[in-house]
Design a protein around this motif. Structure first.
Motif, PDB file in Angstrom:
ATOM      1  N   VAL A  14     -36.299  93.924 -63.399  1.00 51.26           N
ATOM      2  CA  VAL A  14     -36.560  92.547 -63.182  1.00 51.26           C
ATOM      3  C   VAL A  14     -37.128  92.167 -61.560  1.00 51.26           C
ATOM      4  O   VAL A  14     -37.691  91.669 -61.131  1.00 51.26           O
ATOM      5  CB  VAL A  14     -35.228  91.400 -63.043  1.00 51.26           C
ATOM      6  N   TRP A  18     -39.845  85.482 -59.718  1.00 52.85           N
ATOM      7  CA  TRP A  18     -39.400  86.063 -60.839  1.00 52.85           C
ATOM      8  C   TRP A  18     -41.079  85.965 -61.895  1.00 52.85           C
ATOM      9  O   TRP A  18     -41.145  86.417 -63.101  1.00 52.85           O
ATOM     10  CB  TRP A  18     -38.868  85.555 -62.015  1.00 52.85           C
ATOM     11  N   TYR A  24     -41.554  89.218 -63.760  1.00 55.08           N
ATOM     12  CA  TYR A  24     -41.012  89.100 -64.877  1.00 55.08           C
ATOM     13  C   TYR A  24     -41.105  88.355 -65.902  1.00 55.08           C
ATOM     14  O   TYR A  24     -41.502  88.820 -66.765  1.00 55.08           O
ATOM     15  CB  TYR A  24     -38.771  89.290 -64.466  1.00 55.08           C
TER      16      TYR A  24
END
Ligand code: NAP
Length: 241
Positions: A87, A146, A149
């Motif tokens: 992640v 993110w 990710y």
């Protein structure tokens, strides 16, 4: 009937549970991760390779060896589960770092694509072959913090969708979001600096309110779907649907 599964990231979390569940179903399992599986070593039908999927040279050497061909020889059903993932880096561009970004792309995208390519080549004689990318809802909905990710998981979705259009003989492929699972990755998410990951509180609440699946439950659902007759009908799927 010889059934063989290659599972990346089998040393803990969802991948460890997927590997154990497949072995319990009588499927030969080969795991790929840096660490060994905590309990499966020495079990009949189980083997593993210690490999850092972020190490391009090590992965290339493994793919150039006869490891895959040997594992898949004579298989009536061959499965590749691209589960290993990271992640990190968490945080906005400008604070992610070149090395962490390179690692995320290597583990989350390059390795699954290279393993898929080699798996298809090595399983040409197999009558039933299936590839599963372990994706995420984050590949389909953007989350602040993110971007790496989300982008890498979206890449897996598009790889599955485009590969499905290639209509490769006897191959089913899908990119599968598994839901939110109580693993080390979730602990890492709950430990993120809220300045880097503003939605941390949502994941803290999911844990507190027991909204996380256990790895064993998620793995059972994942494998039920992977082994089902309808697998691959939709190349981008979510186990929660
Ligand atoms: P995890 O507990 O952090 O486990 C990650 C696995 O990936 C480990 O087995 C690890 O093995 C392997 N891995 C990481 N870096 C690697 C590297 N450089 N080389 C080889 N293997 C490597 O994560 P998880 O929660 O089980 O996640 C599994 C998959 O599900 C990931 O693709 C993740 O994105 C996805 N997913 C998870 C959730 C969730 O809520 N947990 C939700 C959606 C999607 P080693 O450390 O031994 O190498």
């Amino acid at each position: 009937m010889k059934r063989v599964a290659i599972v990346s990231g089998h040393s803990r979390g969802l991948g460890a549970a997927i590997a154990a569940d497949l072995l319990a179903r009588g499927i030969i399992v080969h795991g790929i991760a840096r660490q060994p599986h905590p309990t499966l070593a020495g079990r009949p039908g189980y083997s593993e390779s210690a490999l850092d999927l972020a190490d391009a040279a090590a992965l290339a050497a493994w793919l150039d060896s006869d490891a895959l061909a040997t594992l898949l020889t004579g298989a009536d059903q061959a499965l590749l589960i691209n589960n290993a993932g990271v992640v990190t880096p968490v945080g906005p561009a400008g604070r992610q770092g070149a090395a962490a970004l390179a690692r995320a792309v290597a583990v989350n995208v390059s390795a699954p694509l290279q393993l898929s390519d080699a798996f298809v080549a090595a399983s040409d004689a197999c009558p039933d072959r299936r590839i599963a990318h372990v994706s995420s809802g984050a590949g389909r909905s953007p989350y602040p913090g993110w971007s790496a990710y989300c982008a890498t998981k979206a890449a897996l979705d598009m790889h599955a969708a485009a590969s499905a259009l290639d209509a490769i003989a006897r191959l089913r492929i899908a990119s599968v979001a598994p839901g939110v699972i109580d693993t080390d990755m979730q602990a890492q998410i709950r430990a993120a600096d809220p300045a880097d990951f503003p939605r941390r509180a949502r994941f803290e609440a999911l844990k507190r309110e027991q909204g996380l699946s256990s790895p064993a439950d998620a793995a059972r659902r994942f494998n039920d779907y992977l082994l089902s007759p309808s697998y691959g009908t939709h190349p981008i799927t979510d186990l929660r649907d």
